[in-house]
Design a protein around this motif. Structure first.
Motif, mmCIF file in Angstrom:
data_model
loop_
_atom_site.group_PDB
_atom_site.id
_atom_site.type_symbol
_atom_site.label_atom_id
_atom_site.label_comp_id
_atom_site.label_asym_id
_atom_site.label_seq_id
_atom_site.Cartn_x
_atom_site.Cartn_y
_atom_site.Cartn_z
ATOM 1 N N VAL A 224 0.470 2.736 -6.178
ATOM 2 C CA VAL A 224 -0.902 3.151 -6.454
ATOM 3 C C VAL A 224 -1.730 3.087 -5.175
ATOM 4 O O VAL A 224 -2.637 3.891 -4.953
ATOM 5 C CB VAL A 224 -1.529 2.239 -7.530
ATOM 6 C CG1 VAL A 224 -3.008 2.545 -7.726
ATOM 7 C CG2 VAL A 224 -0.769 2.382 -8.854
ATOM 8 N N SER B 44 3.280 -6.218 -5.261
ATOM 9 C CA SER B 44 2.235 -6.455 -6.258
ATOM 10 C C SER B 44 0.919 -5.791 -5.852
ATOM 11 O O SER B 44 0.130 -5.389 -6.713
ATOM 12 C CB SER B 44 2.026 -7.960 -6.475
ATOM 13 O OG SER B 44 1.358 -8.566 -5.381
ATOM 14 N N ALA C 273 1.216 -1.848 -6.333
ATOM 15 C CA ALA C 273 1.230 -1.421 -7.735
ATOM 16 C C ALA C 273 -0.154 -1.390 -8.368
ATOM 17 O O ALA C 273 -0.287 -1.087 -9.554
ATOM 18 C CB ALA C 273 2.141 -2.332 -8.545
ATOM 19 N N GLN C 274 -1.208 -1.695 -7.584
ATOM 20 C CA GLN C 274 -2.539 -1.791 -8.179
ATOM 21 C C GLN C 274 -3.586 -1.356 -7.163
ATOM 22 O O GLN C 274 -3.294 -1.217 -5.964
ATOM 23 C CB GLN C 274 -2.833 -3.238 -8.576
ATOM 24 C CG GLN C 274 -2.865 -4.160 -7.372
ATOM 25 C CD GLN C 274 -3.088 -5.622 -7.700
ATOM 26 O OE1 GLN C 274 -3.038 -6.013 -8.837
ATOM 27 N NE2 GLN C 274 -3.361 -6.414 -6.684
#
Length: 311
Positions: free
Chosen positions: A251, A296, A299-300
């Motif tokens: 993302v 992590s 992914a955001q």
């Protein structure tokens, strides 16, 4: 399975992070030409990442006295970063305009006469911490660069200095002087984390792998990150150790390298007591943990990592 590091306390767990805290202007989701203000700066991202991963981070930086500075301060303090060694001079916050692309992120900077580079000199404090992190824009932009160099020299003398050169290219930066300062920091460090692109910019006449081996032969732990192609660690007298990038639906890539560095430092402080003499198995465990932290973030939206639970 990559286990989260065991929680520890005290000096061995603490990290002094020195450098810039600024505001990134990043593209708004679905908004053509619209930018959203997001607190950042590589060292500030590392400090927040350490705190979010369970470490103890103290940040040395200049925080602006404007609304952006208030946002930066709330972000750092809200994550649990100690700001007692930072300062809030009566100057505005520096801005970085981010342009993410398929080959990485590019930036245009607005740096002049800002609080971001008015760092207090905390070199005398370096010995109180298990490790000291340095790198980023503050390492090459005056007056901060002189402070970063002083803290780095003291950290190299009294403990463990970790450096991420995080090379930036911009019209406001002197490339020759900037690269020279970053090479000097790498020479002082016991731990160097650099992307393959950083290594090419720092030592353009050598392959990135050769530069890593040269650094490692002088007793350093050297880690090269290669984005979606994973990461490789080099230590003197041992084969290189590589891990793939953790598969994730990407993302955002802003702050992924900083999350990787925060993961490395978290693991080294909790699992190795800051020793850089690691077996191949433990080196792999460190890389897997750091890669999970970076994934992590990818992914955001945002730059704050979460502790990886497994591969």
């Amino acid at each position: 399975m990559t286990e989260a590091p065991v929680a520890r306390s005290g000096r061995e767990r603490s990290v002094l992070v020195v450098g810039e805290a600024l505001v990134d202007l990043v593209p708004a989701e679905g908004g053509a030409g619209v930018r959203v203000a997001q607190p950042g700066g590589a060292p500030a991202n590392v400090a927040v990442g350490l705190a979010r991963l369970g470490g103890r981070a103290s940040f040395v930086g200049g925080i602006g006295d404007d609304a952006f500075g208030d946002t930066v301060e709330r972000w750092l303090a809200g994550a649990g970063v100690d700001l007692s060694l930072s300062a809030r001079p009566a100057l505005p916050t520096a801005l970085a305009v981010a342009d993410p692309g398929v080959h990485g992120n590019t930036y245009r900077f607005h740096l002049g006469d800002t609080a971001t580079f008015a760092l207090p000199d905390r070199a005398a404090e370096a010995g109180r911490f298990g490790a000291v992190y340095a790198g980023g824009l503050a390492a090459v932009v005056e007056p901060a660069a002189a402070v970063v160099a002083a803290v780095a020299r003291e950290a190299a003398r009294s403990g463990l200095l970790a450096v991420d050169p995080n090379v930036r290219e911009d019209r406001t930066l002197d490339p020759v002087r900037s690269l020279g300062r970053l090479r000097e920091l790498c020479a002082l460090a016991r731990v160097v984390k650099a992307s393959d692109e950083d290594l090419v910019r720092l030592w353009p006449d050598a392959a990135p792998e050769a530069s890593c081996r040269e650094l490692a032969e002088r007793g350093r732990l050297v880690v090269m990150t290669r984005g979606e192609r994973g990461a490789t660690a080099y230590v003197h007298g041992a084969p290189a150790v590589s891990v793939p990038a953790r598969p994730v639906r990407v993302v955002n890539t802003i702050g992924a390298g900083d999350a990787f560095m925060a993961g490395m430092l978290t693991w080294l402080g909790a699992e190795a007591d800051w020793s850089t003499e690691l077996t191949a198995e433990r080196t792999k465990a460190m890389l897997e943990y750091a890669s999970g932290a970076a994934a992590s973030v990818c992914a955001q939206a945002g730059t704050e990592p979460s502790a990886p639970l497994g591969v």
